[in-house]
Scaffold this motif. Structure first.
Motif, PDB file in Angstrom:
ATOM      1  N   ARG A 311       0.868  -1.422   0.158  1.00 31.53           N
ATOM      2  CA  ARG A 311      -0.192   0.243   0.043  1.00 31.53           C
ATOM      3  C   ARG A 311       0.788   1.585  -0.118  1.00 31.53           C
ATOM      4  NH1 ARG A 311      -4.858  -0.483   1.508  1.00 31.53           N
ATOM      5  NH2 ARG A 311      -5.063   1.979   2.376  1.00 31.53           N
ATOM      6  N   ARG A 313       3.909   3.646  -1.121  1.00 31.62           N
ATOM      7  CA  ARG A 313       4.053   4.461  -2.602  1.00 31.62           C
ATOM      8  C   ARG A 313       5.484   5.583  -1.589  1.00 31.62           C
ATOM      9  NH1 ARG A 313      -0.766   6.746  -5.857  1.00 31.62           N
ATOM     10  NH2 ARG A 313       1.017   7.508  -6.937  1.00 31.62           N
ATOM     11  N   ASP A 317       6.064  10.057  -5.970  1.00 31.56           N
ATOM     12  CA  ASP A 317       5.237   9.946  -6.989  1.00 31.56           C
ATOM     13  C   ASP A 317       3.897  10.653  -6.835  1.00 31.56           C
ATOM     14  OD1 ASP A 317       6.399   7.387  -7.587  1.00 31.56           O
ATOM     15  OD2 ASP A 317       5.131   5.906  -6.765  1.00 31.56           O
ATOM     16  N   ASP A 349       1.259   5.715   2.588  1.00 33.98           N
ATOM     17  CA  ASP A 349       0.203   5.570   1.926  1.00 33.98           C
ATOM     18  C   ASP A 349      -0.649   6.418   1.161  1.00 33.98           C
ATOM     19  OD1 ASP A 349      -2.963   4.555   2.640  1.00 33.98           O
ATOM     20  OD2 ASP A 349      -2.183   3.358   3.757  1.00 33.98           O
ATOM     21  N   ARG A 350      -0.849   4.955  -0.242  1.00 33.95           N
ATOM     22  CA  ARG A 350      -1.093   5.348  -1.091  1.00 33.95           C
ATOM     23  C   ARG A 350      -2.613   6.208  -0.857  1.00 33.95           C
ATOM     24  NH1 ARG A 350      -5.385   2.154  -3.237  1.00 33.95           N
ATOM     25  NH2 ARG A 350      -5.915   0.003  -1.662  1.00 33.95           N
ATOM     26  N   ASP A 351      -3.191   5.951  -0.583  1.00 35.99           N
ATOM     27  CA  ASP A 351      -4.207   5.901  -0.097  1.00 35.99           C
ATOM     28  C   ASP A 351      -4.464   7.809   0.979  1.00 35.99           C
ATOM     29  OD1 ASP A 351      -5.859   4.603  -0.468  1.00 35.99           O
ATOM     30  OD2 ASP A 351      -6.617   3.650   1.454  1.00 35.99           O
ATOM     31  N   GLU A 354      -2.430  10.370  -2.575  1.00 41.66           N
ATOM     32  CA  GLU A 354      -3.848  10.437  -4.008  1.00 41.66           C
ATOM     33  C   GLU A 354      -4.261  11.466  -2.845  1.00 41.66           C
ATOM     34  OE1 GLU A 354      -5.655   7.148  -4.372  1.00 41.66           O
ATOM     35  OE2 GLU A 354      -4.508   6.073  -5.403  1.00 41.66           O
TER      36      GLU A 354
END
Length: 784
Positions: A311, A313, A317, A349-351, A354
């Motif tokens: 999860r 990243r 990014d 955490d990717r959430d 984003e």
């Protein structure tokens, strides 16, 4: 859709991913060339990136993209030969070329217009006439410059790209696949090893839902692996019991061997041998089980950690696009700014990653427009004309810290005070007395701005408000630091991940609940005798401040009474986060503390809708389910209960005193009268419950034990006379004294109430504190 269309769509997907990767290199390179136009390694990297894109576009069949990439490549080759300089004007045009290349790879958008391409090529040529004619630059035939598919034959490269696209089509997890190189009979073992290592590091594409389910299964496997330990402990106890039996037989043999016959002694010896053999087997099996348990738990933990890591990243990014954004906006504002990004490898955490895009964009625009000065002003202040804007990400104390800092003028506190007063947010005297941190908090309010007019960049007062909303949504904090003449710094303190939460586990009515530690101010044990009544509500004193006390059983809908103890377990919570000491503080009385745990958050089934006071769920180590408390919802529930006068209290003093405390039910549809009666009675020491009408009162009475009912007459659904009649006709409740308090003071009304079975009739017209308390005392005596 035909097979040819599917193949082309797959190839376009690959080109889009290639374009996203290579244009990152180009963007970073162009921004670096702005300060060092002749840097050879950067020019080489940019030239190779455009060369790769040109080859990929040719294979996919995007002639417009081929022309754009070719023109850009010629410009970089000319710069390498010293024929042109990559100045700011050329960088502006080359950045447009990057946008065109990205647009060409967007399968959902219309094809790239030829007019746009011709205009770009013409502008680039005008910016630097020394660009080449489009021929291949020297050295391209060299094997050292053949990493991409353009150098293969068109048929071989197209076949390789098509095979790769099929591997990355829907249903596959492959997201990016390196295009194949032509076969080389002289390929070395070292090159093969390098490619193998590259294959291991390639990126895969997995649906977010699949990853969430994988993490959930990994969490369940971790829980299941820990169930083996209690079983092993039970086996150990059985082994010890078996050893005790064997020892008892040995003791029996020593004491009674002489009194037993030969046959009995032989049988006893046989039993002892069998038990000894069984003990050896138990020892062996227990050792095996212990090894299996430890290995299984370790593997499950590793599986969970790896699934959780999926999860995560790198911060880079999300940050790769910001240098371009900062450059373009700074130029539009007439400012010179250099963005420094620190901590690009920090795992996020990717959430959260984003969700970071919008708030960081607001913070960067705020810094460029409000914080950074123009070159002339900076020069006058003795600063470099080029300002520095720093974006930093790092882990600290189990949190993710994101900081945006500029070296500008800092916040003008005098102007901020004037803006606060002008917008009517506080009185001048109060503003003058505020500390700097208190003043800076106003910047985060909805609609607040220090701009007198709206521009394309700011003035609407929505930017920092959006940052505040984001921080609250992820249970974080934001802090503003400012030094006059030296700059401003915004620090976001965020959880490392939304999928894992550090929580305080408590027990309420035999069920486990989790309080997120971000909202827990303190967990403490309070002597029952220290609970005080203030304005009809129970309070405890914490740091010299009265804190309202509420029972978790009432808030969470649990029935029954907790086991009596000398102390009450209290969780101090607030809707605010971190150091927000001004937020409303409440004490939640729970049955028992069960320690702190890191929980894997599992969202509730969407079909349940919003469950009051509950945010999510998690599995504990023993497999039990813990509900994660929604603290903000909980605080709202407390406020509602206070308004409605329905707060239940915690029993004070000893268990005997709690049982002897008289309980009164007040049934009244008027909130004002209901609150007045409740406060009067609670101040006198009675335990008071309230109901809003006769029907509510009847249901409440049947579900509890009360020493007195005080009721109004005129109420919706069921009036007071009907309630009294039902009480007197019920075998279980007929002995409960009933007092009527009503505005109706006519003799007929009084007789009607008393005839129905009321024990006392008090009119509100002559109502005063002592009259009510005297009447209650006449009926049931003192509170204890």
């Amino acid at each position: 859709m035909s097979d040819d269309e599917l193949s082309r769509r797959s190839l376009l997907d690959l080109f889009r991913e290639e374009a996203q990767t290579q244009t990152r290199t180009l963007s970073a390179g162009l921004l670096a060339l702005e300060s060092a136009p002749a840097d050879a390694p950067t020019l080489e990297a940019c030239m190779r990136a455009t060369h790769s894109l040109k080859g990929a576009a040719r294979i996919v069949g995007l002639p417009e993209a081929v022309d754009v990439a070719s023109a850009m490549e010629d410009c970089f080759v000319a710069a390498q030969h010293g024929d042109v300089t990559i100045d700011a004007a050329r960088i502006d045009v080359l950045l447009v070329g990057i946008d065109l290349l990205l647009a060409a790879g967007d399968a959902s958008a219309p094809p790239l217009a030829r007019e746009l391409v011709d205009d770009f090529v013409a502008r680039l040529a005008a910016a630097g006439s020394a660009a080449g004619s489009g021929a291949e630059p020297d050295g391209l035939a060299d094997e050292t410059y053949q990493p991409h598919v353009e150098d293969a034959t068109d048929d071989d490269a197209a076949e390789a790209l098509l095979a790769a696209s099929l591997a990355g089509s829907p249903g596959s997890s492959v997201a990016t696949v390196e295009p194949a190189r032509p076969a080389d009979t002289h390929e070395t073992h070292a090159a093969h090893t390098t490619r193998t290592a590259h294959d291991r590091d390639r990126m895969l594409r997995v649906r977010a839902g699949t990853l969430d389910r994988l993490l959930g299964l990994a969490g369940q496997s971790l829980v299941e692996s820990r169930r083996m330990r209690p079983f092993a402990n039970n086996l150990l106890r059985a082994r010890r019991a078996q050893g005790e039996v064997l020892a008892a037989l040995g003791h029996f043999h020593e004491r009674h061997a002489q009194t037993l016959g030969a046959e009995a002694r032989a049988s006893l010896a046989g039993i002892r041998e069998q038990l000894a053999a069984l003990e050896r087997q138990l020892v062996e099996r227990f050792d095996d089980l212990d090894r299996i348990d430890r290995r299984g738990a370790q593997l499950a933990q590793r599986l969970y950690d790896e699934a959780l890591q999926c999860r995560m990243r790198p911060f880079g990014d999300a940050a790769h696009a910001y240098p371009r954004i900062v450059r373009d906006l700074a130029r539009s504002l007439g400012k010179r700014v250099r963005l420094v990004v620190e901590g690009e490898t920090t795992q996020v955490d990717r959430d959260i990653l984003e969700m970071l895009d919008a708030p960081l964009g607001h913070l960067l625009r705020n810094a460029l427009d409000h914080g950074v000065e123009d070159p002339e002003t900076r020069r006058s202040a003795g600063k470099p004309e080029e300002a520095q804007l720093t974006l930093e990400a790092r882990h600290s104390a189990g949190k993710l810290l994101i900081a945006v800092a500029d070296d500008g003028a800092g916040v003008d506190l005098a102007a901020l005070r004037r803006a606060i007063v002008a917008r009517g947010l506080a009185q001048p005297d109060a503003v003058a007395a505020m500390s700097e941190p208190e003043l800076l908090e106003f910047l985060l309010l909805p609609g607040f701005t220090m701009r007198e007019r709206v521009t394309d960049v700011s003035g609407r007062g929505v930017g920092l408000d959006a940052v505040q909303n984001f921080v609250k949504a992820v249970r974080g904090t934001v802090r503003i630091e400012s030094v006059a003449g030296r700059g401003t710094r915004f620090v976001l303190q965020l959880p490392l991940t939304l999928s894992v939460m550090r929580s305080l586990i408590v027990e309420v009515a035999g069920e486990a609940y989790a309080f997120p530690l971000a909202h827990v101010r303190r967990a403490l044990r309070v002597p029952r005798a220290a609970i005080e009544m203030l304005e009809g509500q129970q309070h405890i004193i914490h740091d010299g401040r009265p804190v309202g006390l509420v029972t978790a059983r009432q808030l969470l809908g649990a029935s029954g009474e907790p086991a009596s103890a000398d102390d009450v377990c209290v969780v101090l919570i607030s809707a605010g986060l971190g150091a927000d000491h001004e937020a409303a503080l409440y004490g939640i009385a729970v049955d028992r503390f069960a320690g702190e745990h890191t929980l894997a958050v599992q969202p509730l089934d969407a079909r349940l809708g919003k469950v009051r006071n509950v945010a999510a769920a998690a599995l504990l180590e023993d497999g039990a389910v813990a509900l994660i408390v929604d603290v903000e919802d909980l605080v709202a529930s407390v406020a509602r209960l206070v308004r409605e006068g329905q707060l239940a209290g915690v029993a004070r003093g000893s268990d005997t005193q709690a049982r002897e405390r008289k309980r009164i039910l007040v049934v009244e549809d008027s909130l004002t009268v209901r609150e007045l009666e409740r406060k009067l009675l609670e101040k006198r020491g009675y335990a008071v419950s309230v109901a809003v009408d006769g029907m509510d009162g009847w249901n409440t009475l049947r579900n509890g034990q009360y020493d007195l009912v005080i009721t109004d007459v005129d109420m919706p659904r069921m009036d007071g006379i009907e309630l009294v009649t039902m009480i007197r006709n019920d075998p279980q409740q007929r002995g409960v004294p009933v007092m009527i308090v009503s505005y109706k003071d006519r003799e007929d009304d009084r007789r009607r109430g008393l005839d129905a079975g009321a024990d006392y009739y008090l009119t509100k017209g002559s109502f005063h504190d002592e009259a009510l308390l005297d009447a209650v005392n006449d009926l049931i005596g003192e509170a204890t």
